[in-house]
Design a protein around this motif. Sequence first.
Motif, PDB file in Angstrom:
ATOM      1  N   GLU A 141     -11.985   8.087  33.067  1.00 51.55           N
ATOM      2  CA  GLU A 141     -10.602   7.626  32.934  1.00 51.55           C
ATOM      3  C   GLU A 141     -10.520   6.111  33.117  1.00 51.55           C
ATOM      4  OE1 GLU A 141      -7.783   9.091  35.945  1.00 51.55           O
ATOM      5  OE2 GLU A 141      -6.983  10.332  34.322  1.00 51.55           O
ATOM      6  N   ALA A 142     -11.296   5.584  34.062  1.00 53.12           N
ATOM      7  CA  ALA A 142     -11.297   4.144  34.312  1.00 53.12           C
ATOM      8  C   ALA A 142     -11.927   3.384  33.150  1.00 53.12           C
ATOM      9  CB  ALA A 142     -12.044   3.838  35.603  1.00 53.12           C
ATOM     10  N   ASN A 143     -13.010   3.912  32.620  1.00 53.64           N
ATOM     11  CA  ASN A 143     -13.710   3.290  31.490  1.00 53.64           C
ATOM     12  C   ASN A 143     -14.580   4.363  30.853  1.00 53.64           C
ATOM     13  OD1 ASN A 143     -15.445   1.972  29.724  1.00 53.64           O
ATOM     14  ND2 ASN A 143     -15.795   0.251  31.101  1.00 53.64           N
ATOM     15  N   PRO A 144     -14.357   4.706  29.588  1.00 52.33           N
ATOM     16  CA  PRO A 144     -15.113   5.794  28.961  1.00 52.33           C
ATOM     17  C   PRO A 144     -16.633   5.607  28.948  1.00 52.33           C
ATOM     18  CG  PRO A 144     -13.206   5.249  27.636  1.00 52.33           C
ATOM     19  CD  PRO A 144     -13.296   4.213  28.710  1.00 52.33           C
ATOM     20  N   HIS A 145     -17.118   4.383  29.083  1.00 48.75           N
ATOM     21  CA  HIS A 145     -18.561   4.154  29.089  1.00 48.75           C
ATOM     22  C   HIS A 145     -19.156   4.136  30.499  1.00 48.75           C
ATOM     23  CE1 HIS A 145     -18.698   3.419  24.805  1.00 48.75           C
ATOM     24  NE2 HIS A 145     -17.636   2.650  24.936  1.00 48.75           N
ATOM     25  N   LEU A 146     -18.312   4.072  31.508  1.00 50.67           N
ATOM     26  CA  LEU A 146     -18.779   3.922  32.882  1.00 50.67           C
ATOM     27  C   LEU A 146     -19.707   5.051  33.346  1.00 50.67           C
ATOM     28  CD1 LEU A 146     -18.682   2.081  35.324  1.00 50.67           C
ATOM     29  CD2 LEU A 146     -16.611   3.275  36.069  1.00 50.67           C
ATOM     30  N   PRO A 147     -19.385   6.329  33.133  1.00 44.62           N
ATOM     31  CA  PRO A 147     -20.317   7.376  33.597  1.00 44.62           C
ATOM     32  C   PRO A 147     -21.694   7.264  32.965  1.00 44.62           C
ATOM     33  CG  PRO A 147     -18.215   8.354  32.995  1.00 44.62           C
ATOM     34  CD  PRO A 147     -18.169   6.921  32.556  1.00 44.62           C
ATOM     35  N   TRP A 148     -21.745   6.869  31.693  1.00 46.09           N
ATOM     36  CA  TRP A 148     -23.033   6.767  31.001  1.00 46.09           C
ATOM     37  C   TRP A 148     -23.830   5.574  31.531  1.00 46.09           C
ATOM     38  CZ3 TRP A 148     -22.574  11.334  29.817  1.00 46.09           C
ATOM     39  CH2 TRP A 148     -21.461  11.858  29.188  1.00 46.09           C
ATOM     40  N   TRP A 149     -23.162   4.465  31.806  1.00 50.34           N
ATOM     41  CA  TRP A 149     -23.857   3.301  32.347  1.00 50.34           C
ATOM     42  C   TRP A 149     -24.368   3.571  33.757  1.00 50.34           C
ATOM     43  CZ3 TRP A 149     -25.849  -0.019  29.301  1.00 50.34           C
ATOM     44  CH2 TRP A 149     -25.228  -0.330  28.099  1.00 50.34           C
ATOM     45  N   ILE A 150     -23.586   4.267  34.554  1.00 50.46           N
ATOM     46  CA  ILE A 150     -24.035   4.633  35.903  1.00 50.46           C
ATOM     47  C   ILE A 150     -25.251   5.538  35.806  1.00 50.46           C
ATOM     48  CG2 ILE A 150     -23.426   5.962  37.962  1.00 50.46           C
ATOM     49  CD1 ILE A 150     -20.573   4.836  37.672  1.00 50.46           C
ATOM     50  N   SER A 151     -25.210   6.491  34.898  1.00 53.88           N
ATOM     51  CA  SER A 151     -26.343   7.390  34.702  1.00 53.88           C
ATOM     52  C   SER A 151     -27.581   6.620  34.278  1.00 53.88           C
ATOM     53  CB  SER A 151     -25.986   8.451  33.663  1.00 53.88           C
ATOM     54  OG  SER A 151     -27.024   9.373  33.522  1.00 53.88           O
ATOM     55  N   LEU A 152     -27.422   5.657  33.408  1.00 59.28           N
ATOM     56  CA  LEU A 152     -28.541   4.833  32.963  1.00 59.28           C
ATOM     57  C   LEU A 152     -29.125   4.039  34.134  1.00 59.28           C
ATOM     58  CD1 LEU A 152     -29.952   4.459  30.287  1.00 59.28           C
ATOM     59  CD2 LEU A 152     -28.465   2.530  29.812  1.00 59.28           C
ATOM     60  N   GLY A 153     -28.265   3.519  34.992  1.00 59.80           N
ATOM     61  CA  GLY A 153     -28.734   2.818  36.183  1.00 59.80           C
ATOM     62  C   GLY A 153     -29.475   3.736  37.142  1.00 59.80           C
ATOM     63  N   MET A 154     -28.976   4.963  37.269  1.00 60.41           N
ATOM     64  CA  MET A 154     -29.621   5.936  38.154  1.00 60.41           C
ATOM     65  C   MET A 154     -30.994   6.354  37.630  1.00 60.41           C
ATOM     66  SD  MET A 154     -27.694   6.200  40.718  1.00 60.41           S
ATOM     67  CE  MET A 154     -28.309   7.617  41.573  1.00 60.41           C
ATOM     68  N   ALA A 155     -31.233   6.171  36.324  1.00 53.68           N
ATOM     69  CA  ALA A 155     -32.547   6.491  35.749  1.00 53.68           C
ATOM     70  C   ALA A 155     -33.629   5.604  36.352  1.00 53.68           C
ATOM     71  CB  ALA A 155     -32.522   6.336  34.229  1.00 53.68           C
ATOM     72  N   GLY A 156     -33.253   4.448  36.842  1.00 55.90           N
ATOM     73  CA  GLY A 156     -34.209   3.582  37.517  1.00 55.90           C
ATOM     74  C   GLY A 156     -34.244   3.786  39.016  1.00 55.90           C
ATOM     75  N   VAL A 157     -33.095   4.109  39.587  1.00 52.57           N
ATOM     76  CA  VAL A 157     -32.985   4.231  41.041  1.00 52.57           C
ATOM     77  C   VAL A 157     -33.591   5.538  41.555  1.00 52.57           C
ATOM     78  CG1 VAL A 157     -31.334   4.452  42.942  1.00 52.57           C
ATOM     79  CG2 VAL A 157     -30.955   2.750  41.150  1.00 52.57           C
ATOM     80  N   LEU A 158     -33.286   6.650  40.916  1.00 55.71           N
ATOM     81  CA  LEU A 158     -33.729   7.953  41.431  1.00 55.71           C
ATOM     82  C   LEU A 158     -35.247   8.131  41.465  1.00 55.71           C
ATOM     83  CD1 LEU A 158     -31.029  10.442  40.137  1.00 55.71           C
ATOM     84  CD2 LEU A 158     -31.445   9.683  42.462  1.00 55.71           C
ATOM     85  N   PRO A 159     -35.976   7.792  40.392  1.00 59.54           N
ATOM     86  CA  PRO A 159     -37.431   7.936  40.514  1.00 59.54           C
ATOM     87  C   PRO A 159     -38.015   7.112  41.664  1.00 59.54           C
ATOM     88  CG  PRO A 159     -36.840   7.732  38.219  1.00 59.54           C
ATOM     89  CD  PRO A 159     -35.592   7.446  39.018  1.00 59.54           C
ATOM     90  N   ALA A 160     -37.513   5.905  41.855  1.00 59.89           N
ATOM     91  CA  ALA A 160     -37.995   5.069  42.956  1.00 59.89           C
ATOM     92  C   ALA A 160     -37.653   5.696  44.311  1.00 59.89           C
ATOM     93  CB  ALA A 160     -37.396   3.670  42.853  1.00 59.89           C
ATOM     94  N   ALA A 161     -36.450   6.251  44.422  1.00 51.31           N
ATOM     95  CA  ALA A 161     -36.047   6.889  45.678  1.00 51.31           C
ATOM     96  C   ALA A 161     -36.899   8.119  45.973  1.00 51.31           C
ATOM     97  CB  ALA A 161     -34.571   7.274  45.612  1.00 51.31           C
ATOM     98  N   PHE A 162     -37.167   8.931  44.963  1.00 47.59           N
ATOM     99  CA  PHE A 162     -38.004  10.115  45.177  1.00 47.59           C
ATOM    100  C   PHE A 162     -39.449   9.712  45.485  1.00 47.59           C
ATOM    101  CE2 PHE A 162     -34.562  12.580  43.200  1.00 47.59           C
ATOM    102  CZ  PHE A 162     -34.507  13.625  44.112  1.00 47.59           C
TER     103      PHE A 162
END
Length: 125
Positions: free
Chosen positions: A96-117
Amino acid sequence: RGVPPLLVVGAGMGLVCLGFGASSLEGVGLLGGGLVLAVVLVPVWTAGEMLSAPFTMTFVASRCAGPGRSLYMGLNAASLSAAMVAAPLIGTRLYEANPHLPWWISLGMAGVLPAAFWGLARHAR
Protein backbone atom coordinates in the motif's frame (compact mmCIF):
# COMPACT_ATOMS: atom_id res chain seq x y z
CA ARG A 1 26.04 -34.92 3.30
CA GLY A 2 28.34 -33.22 5.70
CA VAL A 3 26.89 -29.74 5.10
CA PRO A 4 25.42 -28.11 8.20
CA PRO A 5 21.62 -27.85 7.82
CA LEU A 6 21.61 -24.11 8.50
CA LEU A 7 23.87 -23.49 5.50
CA VAL A 8 21.37 -25.28 3.28
CA VAL A 9 18.50 -23.34 4.88
CA GLY A 10 20.37 -20.09 4.24
CA ALA A 11 20.93 -20.96 0.60
CA GLY A 12 17.26 -21.92 0.24
CA MET A 13 16.03 -18.73 1.88
CA GLY A 14 18.36 -16.74 -0.35
CA LEU A 15 16.78 -18.36 -3.41
CA VAL A 16 13.25 -17.71 -2.13
CA CYS A 17 14.03 -14.04 -1.50
CA LEU A 18 15.88 -13.72 -4.79
CA GLY A 19 12.94 -15.24 -6.68
CA PHE A 20 10.39 -12.96 -5.06
CA GLY A 21 12.68 -9.93 -5.17
CA ALA A 22 13.33 -10.39 -8.87
CA SER A 23 9.61 -9.79 -9.38
CA SER A 24 10.56 -6.13 -9.14
CA LEU A 25 12.31 -6.54 -12.49
CA GLU A 26 9.02 -6.84 -14.37
CA GLY A 27 9.36 -5.08 -17.69
CA VAL A 28 13.15 -4.83 -17.42
CA GLY A 29 15.48 -6.50 -19.91
CA LEU A 30 14.87 -9.83 -21.61
CA LEU A 31 12.59 -11.23 -18.93
CA GLY A 32 9.79 -8.85 -19.79
CA GLY A 33 6.93 -9.56 -17.49
CA GLY A 34 3.86 -11.61 -16.87
CA LEU A 35 4.09 -15.25 -17.90
CA VAL A 36 7.74 -15.17 -19.00
CA LEU A 37 8.86 -13.71 -15.68
CA ALA A 38 6.74 -16.23 -13.75
CA VAL A 39 8.16 -19.16 -15.73
CA VAL A 40 11.67 -18.02 -14.82
CA LEU A 41 11.07 -17.09 -11.17
CA VAL A 42 8.70 -19.78 -9.88
CA PRO A 43 11.35 -22.52 -10.16
CA VAL A 44 13.82 -20.29 -8.30
CA TRP A 45 11.67 -19.80 -5.22
CA THR A 46 10.35 -23.36 -5.42
CA ALA A 47 13.92 -24.70 -5.29
CA GLY A 48 14.56 -22.43 -2.32
CA GLU A 49 11.53 -23.80 -0.49
CA MET A 50 12.58 -27.36 -1.29
CA LEU A 51 16.00 -26.70 0.22
CA SER A 52 14.93 -24.74 3.27
CA ALA A 53 11.82 -26.50 4.60
CA PRO A 54 13.18 -30.01 5.29
CA PHE A 55 16.53 -28.80 6.57
CA THR A 56 14.85 -26.36 8.95
CA MET A 57 13.05 -29.32 10.50
CA THR A 58 16.32 -31.30 10.56
CA PHE A 59 18.05 -28.52 12.47
CA VAL A 60 15.18 -28.01 14.92
CA ALA A 61 14.91 -31.74 15.60
CA SER A 62 18.65 -31.99 16.22
CA ARG A 63 18.63 -29.29 18.90
CA CYS A 64 17.17 -31.53 21.59
CA ALA A 65 16.98 -35.24 22.19
CA GLY A 66 14.23 -37.19 23.89
CA PRO A 67 10.88 -35.81 25.04
CA GLY A 68 12.00 -32.18 24.78
CA ARG A 69 12.21 -32.55 21.00
CA SER A 70 8.44 -32.18 20.65
CA LEU A 71 8.62 -28.82 22.45
CA TYR A 72 11.17 -27.54 19.93
CA MET A 73 9.13 -28.84 17.00
CA GLY A 74 5.96 -27.30 18.45
CA LEU A 75 7.62 -23.93 18.94
CA ASN A 76 8.91 -24.06 15.37
CA ALA A 77 5.40 -24.82 14.07
CA ALA A 78 3.87 -22.04 16.20
CA SER A 79 6.38 -19.47 14.96
CA LEU A 80 5.78 -20.52 11.35
CA SER A 81 2.02 -20.20 11.89
CA ALA A 82 2.44 -16.74 13.40
CA ALA A 83 4.53 -15.71 10.40
CA MET A 84 1.87 -17.03 8.02
CA VAL A 85 -0.71 -14.83 9.75
CA ALA A 86 1.48 -11.72 10.04
CA ALA A 87 3.08 -11.79 6.58
CA PRO A 88 -0.03 -10.91 4.54
CA LEU A 89 -0.91 -8.12 6.95
CA ILE A 90 2.57 -6.62 6.85
CA GLY A 91 3.02 -7.25 3.12
CA THR A 92 -0.19 -5.52 2.14
CA ARG A 93 0.74 -2.49 4.26
CA LEU A 94 4.11 -2.31 2.56
CA TYR A 95 2.49 -2.72 -0.86
CA GLU A 96 0.00 0.00 0.00
CA ALA A 97 2.87 2.37 0.82
CA ASN A 98 4.74 1.53 -2.39
CA PRO A 99 3.88 -1.35 -4.75
CA HIS A 100 7.58 -2.14 -5.31
CA LEU A 101 8.59 -2.02 -1.64
CA PRO A 102 7.87 -5.69 -0.71
CA TRP A 103 9.88 -6.90 -3.71
CA TRP A 104 12.83 -4.62 -2.94
CA ILE A 105 12.84 -5.73 0.70
CA SER A 106 12.79 -9.34 -0.45
CA LEU A 107 15.70 -8.67 -2.79
CA GLY A 108 17.65 -7.14 0.10
CA MET A 109 16.86 -10.12 2.31
CA ALA A 110 18.37 -12.38 -0.39
CA GLY A 111 21.73 -11.04 0.75
CA VAL A 112 21.04 -10.75 4.47
CA LEU A 113 19.48 -14.16 5.22
CA PRO A 114 22.22 -16.41 3.81
CA ALA A 115 24.82 -14.43 5.77
CA ALA A 116 22.72 -14.64 8.94
CA PHE A 117 22.24 -18.40 8.58
CA TRP A 118 25.97 -18.80 7.94
CA GLY A 119 26.63 -17.01 11.23
CA LEU A 120 24.08 -19.16 13.03
CA ALA A 121 25.63 -22.30 11.58
CA ARG A 122 29.04 -21.28 12.91
CA HIS A 123 27.54 -20.56 16.34
CA ALA A 124 25.48 -23.78 16.46
CA ARG A 125 28.45 -26.11 16.00
